[in-house]
Scaffold this active site. Structure first.
Site, short mmCIF file in Angstrom:
data_model
loop_
_atom_site.label_atom_id
_atom_site.label_comp_id
_atom_site.label_asym_id
_atom_site.label_seq_id
_atom_site.Cartn_x
_atom_site.Cartn_y
_atom_site.Cartn_z
N GLY A 1 0.74 -1.15 -0.14
CA GLY A 1 -0.10 -0.07 0.00
C GLY A 1 0.98 1.40 0.14
CG ASN B 1 0.74 1.23 4.95
OD1 ASN B 1 0.43 1.98 5.87
ND2 ASN B 1 0.55 1.73 3.56
CE1 TYR C 1 -8.33 -0.06 9.10
CE2 TYR C 1 -8.49 0.52 11.41
CZ TYR C 1 -7.82 0.40 10.15
OH TYR C 1 -6.80 1.31 9.67
#
Length: 269
Positions: free
Chosen positions: A8, A98, A164
């Site tokens: 990422g 990441n 998350y």
């Protein structure tokens, strides 16, 4: 020459990490998002941003830089990415997990396929990449480093981030176990919890970040470079006795009293 694989890496925190490591002399291989798109136009935009960053890093820091699109919802893509990075750079000295993906919302409204996507990107992929990196580093006798990008939401719950937050918490917990496993090989593994970071380059977001900054004890929001500097420190000899740790980089906002009520009110609103 030192090398780093950053997932990422083409925007936001990932770009900040790539730039700081390149500035410190690392050759960079980064991935950009694939497989979770709204359409072909978004894919082209991500590819163009990634290719522009490659050229920028090569020109500005005089290092090698490569990028590759990755769909981390596919297990086979994870292994291919690592193999390609090794082919391009020979050895991997640093792995930075990441890449992120998250859908905010109430658990009772969450679809199972969205849970799967978040799990694939936020936890399964980092675990698999750490596995591949560990085997590679041990085989090559590399005293390498791994850094997992967690989140302050791993340790501070909000009503819309059940999936998350729990997956980021799992990643930080996994960091400890992997650090224990790989310590005897001289491989260090740490995690970073970013707070409110200025990840959007859009001008219309400036007032938002300024407002958030006024509620943070050090009176500013973080930048991608703040996270990049922390990654670079953790991978340096100056941090040679630090492993199995999670470092919170949030301007002390999670300890302070100002920003939490602000975030909660924004969510509720």
């Amino acid at each position: 020459m030192k090398t780093a694989l950053v997932t990422g890496g083409n925007r936001g925190i990932g770009e900040g990490i790539c730039r700081v490591l390149a500035e410190r002399g690392y050759d960079i291989f980064f991935t950009y998002k694939g497989g979770i798109y709204d359409g072909e136009e978004q894919f082209r935009n991500e590819m163009e941003k990634a290719e522009a960053l490659v050229q920028s890093i090569c020109n500005e820091y005089n290092v090698k830089c490569f990028c590759k699109e990755a769909d981390f919802t596919k297990e086979e893509d994870v292994e291919k990415i690592f193999q390609t990075a090794v082919e391009k750079m020979g050895e991997i000295h640093v792995l930075v997990n990441n890449a992120g993906y998250g859908i905010e919302g109430k658990l009772r409204d969450t679809k199972s396929e969205d849970i799967d996507k978040e799990y694939f990107v936020l936890l399964r992929t980092p675990l698999l990449l750490m596995k591949h990196a560990a085997n590679h580093m041990i085989e090559k006798e590399i005293r390498g480093c791994m850094v997992n990008i967690g989140s302050v939401r791993a340790s501070r719950a909000f009503p819309i981030d059940c999936i998350y937050g729990s997956l980021k918490a799992g990643l930080e917990r996994a960091t400890q176990s992997v650090a224990l496993e790989l310590g005897p090989y001289g491989i260090r593994v740490n995690a970073i919890e970013p707070g409110c970071i200025q990840v959007s380059p859009l001008k219309e977001m400036v007032p938002f970040y300024e407002n958030m900054g006024r509620n943070i004890p050090i009176e500013r929001t973080g930048t991608p470079r703040d996270i990049g500097n922390t990654v670079a420190f953790l991978c340096s000899d100056d941090a040679s006795y630090i492993t199995g740790q999670t470092i919170r980089v949030d301007g002390v906002s999670c300890i302070g009293t100002g920003i939490i009520p602000l975030i909660v009110s924004m969510i509720a609103g």
